[in-house]
Write a protein that holds these residues in place. Structure first.
Motif, PDB file in Angstrom:
ATOM      1  N   ILE A  40     -15.826  -4.282  -5.404  1.00  0.00           N
ATOM      2  CA  ILE A  40     -16.504  -4.181  -4.107  1.00  0.00           C
ATOM      3  C   ILE A  40     -15.717  -3.228  -3.213  1.00  0.00           C
ATOM      4  O   ILE A  40     -16.291  -2.365  -2.545  1.00  0.00           O
ATOM      5  N   ALA A  41     -14.397  -3.366  -3.198  1.00  0.00           N
ATOM      6  CA  ALA A  41     -13.549  -2.479  -2.384  1.00  0.00           C
ATOM      7  C   ALA A  41     -13.718  -1.027  -2.813  1.00  0.00           C
ATOM      8  O   ALA A  41     -13.804  -0.129  -1.972  1.00  0.00           O
ATOM      9  N   ARG A  42     -13.779  -0.784  -4.109  1.00  0.00           N
ATOM     10  CA  ARG A  42     -13.966   0.586  -4.604  1.00  0.00           C
ATOM     11  C   ARG A  42     -15.311   1.146  -4.147  1.00  0.00           C
ATOM     12  O   ARG A  42     -15.401   2.304  -3.736  1.00  0.00           O
ATOM     13  N   GLY A  85     -14.091   3.641  -1.629  1.00  0.00           N
ATOM     14  CA  GLY A  85     -13.803   4.730  -2.538  1.00  0.00           C
ATOM     15  C   GLY A  85     -12.598   4.470  -3.427  1.00  0.00           C
ATOM     16  O   GLY A  85     -12.299   5.247  -4.317  1.00  0.00           O
ATOM     17  N   SER A  86     -11.884   3.394  -3.175  1.00  0.00           N
ATOM     18  CA  SER A  86     -10.725   3.021  -3.976  1.00  0.00           C
ATOM     19  C   SER A  86     -10.425   1.547  -3.773  1.00  0.00           C
ATOM     20  O   SER A  86     -10.682   0.999  -2.702  1.00  0.00           O
ATOM     21  N   GLU A  87      -9.874   0.943  -4.803  1.00  0.00           N
ATOM     22  CA  GLU A  87      -9.444  -0.446  -4.673  1.00  0.00           C
ATOM     23  C   GLU A  87      -7.952  -0.510  -4.354  1.00  0.00           C
ATOM     24  O   GLU A  87      -7.378  -1.576  -4.281  1.00  0.00           O
ATOM     25  N   ARG A  88      -7.347   0.629  -4.149  1.00  0.00           N
ATOM     26  CA  ARG A  88      -5.906   0.702  -3.870  1.00  0.00           C
ATOM     27  C   ARG A  88      -5.648   0.868  -2.386  1.00  0.00           C
ATOM     28  O   ARG A  88      -6.560   0.949  -1.586  1.00  0.00           O
ATOM     29  N   GLY A  89      -4.384   0.938  -2.048  1.00  0.00           N
ATOM     30  CA  GLY A  89      -3.998   1.190  -0.661  1.00  0.00           C
ATOM     31  C   GLY A  89      -4.292   0.046   0.289  1.00  0.00           C
ATOM     32  O   GLY A  89      -4.447   0.250   1.485  1.00  0.00           O
ATOM     33  N   GLY A  90      -4.421  -1.148  -0.257  1.00  0.00           N
ATOM     34  CA  GLY A  90      -4.662  -2.309   0.585  1.00  0.00           C
ATOM     35  C   GLY A  90      -6.124  -2.604   0.869  1.00  0.00           C
ATOM     36  O   GLY A  90      -6.431  -3.507   1.653  1.00  0.00           O
ATOM     37  N   SER A  91      -7.042  -1.873   0.231  1.00  0.00           N
ATOM     38  CA  SER A  91      -8.459  -2.090   0.530  1.00  0.00           C
ATOM     39  C   SER A  91      -8.961  -3.445   0.029  1.00  0.00           C
ATOM     40  O   SER A  91      -9.693  -4.132   0.746  1.00  0.00           O
ATOM     41  N   ALA A  92      -8.576  -3.846  -1.174  1.00  0.00           N
ATOM     42  CA  ALA A  92      -8.999  -5.159  -1.677  1.00  0.00           C
ATOM     43  C   ALA A  92      -8.386  -6.269  -0.842  1.00  0.00           C
ATOM     44  O   ALA A  92      -9.054  -7.256  -0.499  1.00  0.00           O
ATOM     45  N   GLU A  93      -7.130  -6.094  -0.466  1.00  0.00           N
ATOM     46  CA  GLU A  93      -6.450  -7.087   0.363  1.00  0.00           C
ATOM     47  C   GLU A  93      -7.105  -7.204   1.735  1.00  0.00           C
ATOM     48  O   GLU A  93      -7.223  -8.294   2.289  1.00  0.00           O
ATOM     49  N   ALA A  94      -7.554  -6.072   2.290  1.00  0.00           N
ATOM     50  CA  ALA A  94      -8.238  -6.094   3.590  1.00  0.00           C
ATOM     51  C   ALA A  94      -9.524  -6.906   3.513  1.00  0.00           C
ATOM     52  O   ALA A  94      -9.842  -7.674   4.431  1.00  0.00           O
ATOM     53  N   LEU A  95     -10.265  -6.750   2.422  1.00  0.00           N
ATOM     54  CA  LEU A  95     -11.488  -7.539   2.243  1.00  0.00           C
ATOM     55  C   LEU A  95     -11.179  -9.023   2.130  1.00  0.00           C
ATOM     56  O   LEU A  95     -11.868  -9.861   2.717  1.00  0.00           O
ATOM     57  N   THR A 100     -23.425 -13.676  -1.581  1.00  0.00           N
ATOM     58  CA  THR A 100     -22.371 -13.892  -0.592  1.00  0.00           C
ATOM     59  C   THR A 100     -22.353 -12.719   0.383  1.00  0.00           C
ATOM     60  O   THR A 100     -22.426 -11.563  -0.025  1.00  0.00           O
ATOM     61  N   ILE A 101     -22.270 -13.015   1.665  1.00  0.00           N
ATOM     62  CA  ILE A 101     -22.192 -11.971   2.681  1.00  0.00           C
ATOM     63  C   ILE A 101     -20.738 -11.840   3.100  1.00  0.00           C
ATOM     64  O   ILE A 101     -20.117 -12.800   3.551  1.00  0.00           O
ATOM     65  N   LEU A 102     -20.196 -10.622   2.929  1.00  0.00           N
ATOM     66  CA  LEU A 102     -18.804 -10.350   3.257  1.00  0.00           C
ATOM     67  C   LEU A 102     -18.703  -9.575   4.560  1.00  0.00           C
ATOM     68  O   LEU A 102     -19.526  -8.703   4.828  1.00  0.00           O
ATOM     69  N   SER A 103     -17.680  -9.868   5.333  1.00  0.00           N
ATOM     70  CA  SER A 103     -17.337  -9.061   6.493  1.00  0.00           C
ATOM     71  C   SER A 103     -16.493  -7.893   5.988  1.00  0.00           C
ATOM     72  O   SER A 103     -15.564  -8.091   5.218  1.00  0.00           O
ATOM     73  N   VAL A 104     -16.846  -6.686   6.415  1.00  0.00           N
ATOM     74  CA  VAL A 104     -16.139  -5.496   5.947  1.00  0.00           C
ATOM     75  C   VAL A 104     -15.333  -4.906   7.104  1.00  0.00           C
ATOM     76  O   VAL A 104     -15.906  -4.420   8.077  1.00  0.00           O
ATOM     77  N   PRO A 105     -13.996  -4.946   7.001  1.00  0.00           N
ATOM     78  CA  PRO A 105     -13.163  -4.370   8.055  1.00  0.00           C
ATOM     79  C   PRO A 105     -13.066  -2.853   7.906  1.00  0.00           C
ATOM     80  O   PRO A 105     -13.475  -2.283   6.889  1.00  0.00           O
ATOM     81  N   GLU A 106     -12.488  -2.213   8.927  1.00  0.00           N
ATOM     82  CA  GLU A 106     -12.235  -0.783   8.847  1.00  0.00           C
ATOM     83  C   GLU A 106     -11.369  -0.503   7.629  1.00  0.00           C
ATOM     84  O   GLU A 106     -10.586  -1.355   7.197  1.00  0.00           O
ATOM     85  N   ALA A 107     -11.496   0.691   7.093  1.00  0.00           N
ATOM     86  CA  ALA A 107     -10.684   1.072   5.942  1.00  0.00           C
ATOM     87  C   ALA A 107      -9.214   1.046   6.327  1.00  0.00           C
ATOM     88  O   ALA A 107      -8.841   1.529   7.396  1.00  0.00           O
ATOM     89  N   PRO A 108      -8.384   0.462   5.472  1.00  0.00           N
ATOM     90  CA  PRO A 108      -6.953   0.434   5.780  1.00  0.00           C
ATOM     91  C   PRO A 108      -6.367   1.836   5.757  1.00  0.00           C
ATOM     92  O   PRO A 108      -6.825   2.710   5.024  1.00  0.00           O
ATOM     93  N   VAL A 109      -5.359   2.039   6.578  1.00  0.00           N
ATOM     94  CA  VAL A 109      -4.676   3.324   6.625  1.00  0.00           C
ATOM     95  C   VAL A 109      -3.644   3.335   5.512  1.00  0.00           C
ATOM     96  O   VAL A 109      -2.768   2.465   5.457  1.00  0.00           O
ATOM     97  N   ALA A 110      -3.777   4.298   4.617  1.00  0.00           N
ATOM     98  CA  ALA A 110      -2.841   4.395   3.503  1.00  0.00           C
ATOM     99  C   ALA A 110      -1.482   4.855   4.011  1.00  0.00           C
ATOM    100  O   ALA A 110      -1.397   5.716   4.894  1.00  0.00           O
ATOM    101  N   PRO A 111      -0.422   4.283   3.484  1.00  0.00           N
ATOM    102  CA  PRO A 111       0.904   4.719   3.901  1.00  0.00           C
ATOM    103  C   PRO A 111       1.163   6.160   3.463  1.00  0.00           C
ATOM    104  O   PRO A 111       0.569   6.649   2.507  1.00  0.00           O
ATOM    105  N   ASP A 112       2.046   6.813   4.176  1.00  0.00           N
ATOM    106  CA  ASP A 112       2.430   8.170   3.822  1.00  0.00           C
ATOM    107  C   ASP A 112       3.091   8.134   2.448  1.00  0.00           C
ATOM    108  O   ASP A 112       4.079   7.429   2.251  1.00  0.00           O
ATOM    109  N   GLU A 113       2.523   8.860   1.513  1.00  0.00           N
ATOM    110  CA  GLU A 113       3.049   8.837   0.152  1.00  0.00           C
ATOM    111  C   GLU A 113       3.872  10.076  -0.164  1.00  0.00           C
ATOM    112  O   GLU A 113       3.990  10.481  -1.316  1.00  0.00           O
ATOM    113  N   THR A 114       4.458  10.685   0.856  1.00  0.00           N
ATOM    114  CA  THR A 114       5.333  11.825   0.637  1.00  0.00           C
ATOM    115  C   THR A 114       6.573  11.340  -0.100  1.00  0.00           C
ATOM    116  O   THR A 114       7.229  10.397   0.347  1.00  0.00           O
ATOM    117  N   PRO A 115       6.896  11.951  -1.229  1.00  0.00           N
ATOM    118  CA  PRO A 115       8.069  11.485  -1.969  1.00  0.00           C
ATOM    119  C   PRO A 115       9.362  11.698  -1.172  1.00  0.00           C
ATOM    120  O   PRO A 115       9.519  12.716  -0.504  1.00  0.00           O
TER     121      PRO A 115
END
Length: 78
Positions: free
Chosen positions: A20-22, A26-36, A58-73
């Motif tokens: 569902i998060a994907r 657009g992705s299930e990463r970056g905290g999107s599944a956890e936000a749901l 089931t009706i889910l509440s959908v929050p704003e997309a989580p902000v992905a952390p800066d992944e600069t190495p």
């Protein structure tokens, strides 16, 4: 508490929260599944089957997309 921007109705039987998060973000990463999960704390045994999938209708509440952390190495040797 995250801002809820929309609602989503599960349209398939036993849909997984990561899929569902994907679909929504657009992705299930970056905290999107956890936000749901955090926005839908009411998910319980009545809304999930024993495997943990979300039940049809089931009706889910959908929050704003989580902000992905800066992944600069980080390169401490530079």
């Amino acid at each position: 508490m995250p801002k809820i921007v929309t609602r989503y109705t599960v349209t398939e039987d036993a849909e997984r929260i990561d899929r569902i998060a994907r679909d929504l973000y657009g992705s299930e990463r970056g905290g999107s599944a956890e936000a749901l999960i955090n926005a839908n704390r009411r998910l319980s045994g009545t809304m999930k089957d024993p495997s943990g999938d979300v039940a049809f209708g089931t009706i889910l509440s959908v929050p704003e997309a989580p902000v992905a952390p800066d992944e600069t190495p980080v390169r401490p040797w530079e």
